[in-house]
Design an enzyme around this catalytic site. Structure first.
Site, PDB file in Angstrom:
ATOM      1  N   CYS A  51      -4.912   2.171  -3.789  1.00  0.00           N
ATOM      2  CA  CYS A  51      -3.513   2.618  -3.186  1.00  0.00           C
ATOM      3  C   CYS A  51      -2.198   1.996  -3.429  1.00  0.00           C
ATOM      4  O   CYS A  51      -1.322   2.025  -2.440  1.00  0.00           O
ATOM      5  CB  CYS A  51      -3.799   3.082  -1.674  1.00  0.00           C
ATOM      6  SG  CYS A  51      -4.802   4.311  -1.222  1.00  0.00           S
ATOM      7  N   GLN A  89      -4.752  -5.541   6.876  1.00  0.00           N
ATOM      8  CA  GLN A  89      -5.491  -6.473   6.320  1.00  0.00           C
ATOM      9  C   GLN A  89      -5.364  -7.883   7.051  1.00  0.00           C
ATOM     10  O   GLN A  89      -5.822  -9.020   6.306  1.00  0.00           O
ATOM     11  CB  GLN A  89      -5.262  -6.620   4.913  1.00  0.00           C
ATOM     12  CG  GLN A  89      -5.627  -5.342   4.220  1.00  0.00           C
ATOM     13  CD  GLN A  89      -6.986  -4.766   4.236  1.00  0.00           C
ATOM     14  OE1 GLN A  89      -7.808  -5.470   4.636  1.00  0.00           O
ATOM     15  NE2 GLN A  89      -7.315  -3.556   3.665  1.00  0.00           N
ATOM     16  N   HIS A 134       0.805  -1.009   0.052  1.00  0.00           N
ATOM     17  CA  HIS A 134      -0.013   0.137   0.096  1.00  0.00           C
ATOM     18  C   HIS A 134       0.951   1.034   0.099  1.00  0.00           C
ATOM     19  O   HIS A 134       1.955   1.244   0.602  1.00  0.00           O
ATOM     20  CB  HIS A 134      -0.863  -0.125   1.184  1.00  0.00           C
ATOM     21  CG  HIS A 134      -1.911   0.793   1.377  1.00  0.00           C
ATOM     22  ND1 HIS A 134      -1.829   2.392   1.902  1.00  0.00           N
ATOM     23  CD2 HIS A 134      -3.060   1.179   1.213  1.00  0.00           C
ATOM     24  CE1 HIS A 134      -2.913   2.831   1.753  1.00  0.00           C
ATOM     25  NE2 HIS A 134      -3.789   2.153   1.477  1.00  0.00           N
ATOM     26  N   ASP A 190       2.867  -4.703   8.252  1.00  0.00           N
ATOM     27  CA  ASP A 190       1.660  -3.893   8.000  1.00  0.00           C
ATOM     28  C   ASP A 190       0.559  -4.953   7.933  1.00  0.00           C
ATOM     29  O   ASP A 190       0.458  -5.771   7.185  1.00  0.00           O
ATOM     30  CB  ASP A 190       1.760  -3.187   6.584  1.00  0.00           C
ATOM     31  CG  ASP A 190       0.312  -2.768   6.114  1.00  0.00           C
ATOM     32  OD1 ASP A 190      -0.583  -2.641   6.966  1.00  0.00           O
ATOM     33  OD2 ASP A 190       0.361  -1.871   5.097  1.00  0.00           O
TER      34      ASP A 190
HETATM   35  N1  PMP Z   1      -1.863  -0.667   4.823  1.00  0.00           N
HETATM   36  C1  PMP Z   1      -3.004  -1.778   3.999  1.00  0.00           C
HETATM   37  C2  PMP Z   1      -2.450  -2.610   3.632  1.00  0.00           C
HETATM   38  C3  PMP Z   1      -4.058  -1.078   3.785  1.00  0.00           C
HETATM   39  O1  PMP Z   1      -5.182  -1.843   3.538  1.00  0.00           O
HETATM   40  C4  PMP Z   1      -4.356   0.191   4.277  1.00  0.00           C
HETATM   41  C5  PMP Z   1      -5.942   0.924   4.240  1.00  0.00           C
HETATM   42  N2  PMP Z   1      -6.349   0.681   3.051  1.00  0.00           N
HETATM   43  C6  PMP Z   1      -3.437   0.750   4.807  1.00  0.00           C
HETATM   44  C7  PMP Z   1      -2.269   0.316   4.974  1.00  0.00           C
HETATM   45  C8  PMP Z   1      -3.502   2.189   5.448  1.00  0.00           C
HETATM   46  O2  PMP Z   1      -4.412   2.380   6.504  1.00  0.00           O
HETATM   47  P1  PMP Z   1      -5.145   3.816   6.986  1.00  0.00           P
HETATM   48  O3  PMP Z   1      -5.506   4.152   6.029  1.00  0.00           O
HETATM   49  O4  PMP Z   1      -6.238   3.156   8.027  1.00  0.00           O
HETATM   50  O5  PMP Z   1      -3.944   4.251   7.890  1.00  0.00           O
END
Ligand code: PMP
Length: 407
Positions: free
Chosen positions: A365, A204, A124, A201
């Site tokens: 993203c 998910q 992401h 991270d």
């Molecule tokens: N990492 C991953 C794998 C995500 O799916 C997301 C959210 N789509 C994020 C980071 C970012 O999370 P947040 O917007 O809640 O900070």
């Protein structure tokens, strides 16, 4: 025989009985954010009705009550990931802030010119950009683990990247775009042979897979409350005590200090050293309520049922002419991403929305990942334990209709 009573579970989530564009809502955008159960909604009301007060500040009873609830929630979250100590659990705004905190503080202390940070092709933007900023600042190099055509990390290539120059490996546990579950145990073991810490991270992962930070021996772990049935604006950074103690503060302000004079400030102990300013008290407390809810249903049950949903959706969608799945890893969690020949994913999304079906379309993203597959984006259906096979049937019919209208 299902282990979970899905119809009963669905009653816990008021939004699931609403209609969108005159149709029953089919919510398949859980990877973007999950819906909230009554228990969490009521806990938010309870906080503002009965507890609202600043934490760690007042001698008065209400402030002590709020502080107790705030710290009790931290303990629940620590237990949820099996952290060795509550103070290794830092409240942040979300995964994004947790990763930025590590990039900033760990980076400041441990990364210097010529060093290497490793991420993966599946990341992401929030696990790419903070490291780019750090590498630019320090004249360090960002290296990216390649993937195969199924959307799986090429582990031999990863292992060849490891050396004394690598200061940190930061990868997602589960890909938000493709659903790939990465071999994190193997990644951590390989990195630790070179004494390289690993950040996961887990945005998910925590809502789909039972996770034990001590057993994994992971050094840092980030996740967001809003993707795990809790409130928005709260996230967690787990870090091993030895690293967090060796890192400088991220932000300066109230709460993170021990003593302040104009000449010199000394910093507070963990976790407060990394919690400058008034935190999101309500969301911190109510994330604990979300953890209770997940524990009641049980992550093993969730994992098994969501696996069935992914298998079912993959099988049913396969029947559609021209469909191409993006990400066909052997080990996947809760995501089905696809494109249909000559049709833009956005157009499919618009038609599905008219039918009450919420999916995500676009690059999710993860633009560099889309570039690898040479596509502008995908249609992504992401599942939670409150989704049903009947809803997947509605999706399949909707996609068929979209194909008919658009081709
Ligand atoms: N990492 C991953 C794998 C995500 O799916 C997301 C959210 N789509 C994020 C980071 C970012 O999370 P947040 O917007 O809640 O900070």
């Amino acid at each position: 025989q299902e282990a979970l009573d899905i119809q009963r579970i669905r009653k816990d989530f008021p939004i699931l009985s609403s209609t969108v564009n005159g149709k029953p809502l089919v919510y398949f955008d859980n990877a973007a954010t999950s819906q909230k159960p009554w228990s969490v909604i009521k806990a938010i009301e309870h906080y503002y009705t009965d507890l609202n007060s600043n934490v760690h500040r007042g001698v008065h009873t209400l402030s002590q009550k709020a502080t107790d609830a705030f710290e009790a929630s931290r303990k629940k979250i620590a237990d949820f990931i099996n952290a060795a100590h509550d103070y290794e659990v830092i409240y942040t705004r979300g995964t994004t802030e947790s990763i930025n905190l590590v990039a900033h503080s760990f980076g400041k202390q441990f990364v210097k010119e010529g060093d290497i940070i490793i991420i993966s092709s599946l990341e992401h933007h929030s696990n790419i950009v903070p490291w780019q900023i750090l590498c630019e600042e320090k004249n360090a190099t960002l290296k990216v683990i390649p993937i195969n055509e199924k959307g799986e990390l090429i582990m031999e290539a990863f292992k060849e990247m490891l050396s004394e120059k690598v200061k940190l490996v930061s990868v997602n546990y589960v890909s938000n775009s493709l659903g790939t579950v990465n071999p994190v145990r193997e990644i951590i073991e390989a990195a630790h042979q070179y004494n390289i810490p690993v950040m996961l991270d887990a945005a998910q992962a925590v809502q789909h897979i039972p996770l034990d930070v001590q057993e994994l021996d992971v050094d840092f772990l980030a996740f967001s409350g809003h993707k795990m049935y809790g409130p928005t604006g709260i996230g967690i950074l787990y870090g091993k005590e030895k690293w967090l103690n060796a890192m400088p503060p991220y932000q300066g302000g109230g709460e993170m200090i021990k003593t302040v004079t104009f000449e010199k400030t000394t910093y507070n102990d963990l976790p407060f050293k990394f919690e400058a300013g008034t935190p999101n008290i309500e969301a911190s407390i109510c994330l604990g309520t979300a953890v209770d809810y997940i524990n009641e249903i049980g992550l093993e049950n969730i994992q098994q049922y969501e696996h069935e949903l992914v298998e079912y959706a993959t099988e049913k969608l396969s029947a559609i002419d021209g469909i191409k799945f993006i990400g066909t890893a052997d080990n996947k969690a809760s995501v089905v991403s696809f494109n249909i020949a000559n049709i833009h994913p956005y157009d499919v999304g618009v038609i599905l929305d008219k039918l009450g079906i919420a999916v995500r379309t676009g690059h999710h993203c993860t633009q560099p990942l889309m570039d690898i597959f040479c596509i502008p984006g995908t249609v992504r259906a992401s599942f939670a334990f409150y989704n049903t096979k009947e809803e997947i049937d509605v999706l399949v019919e909707g996609v068929k209709r979209a194909v008919k209208m658009l081709s």
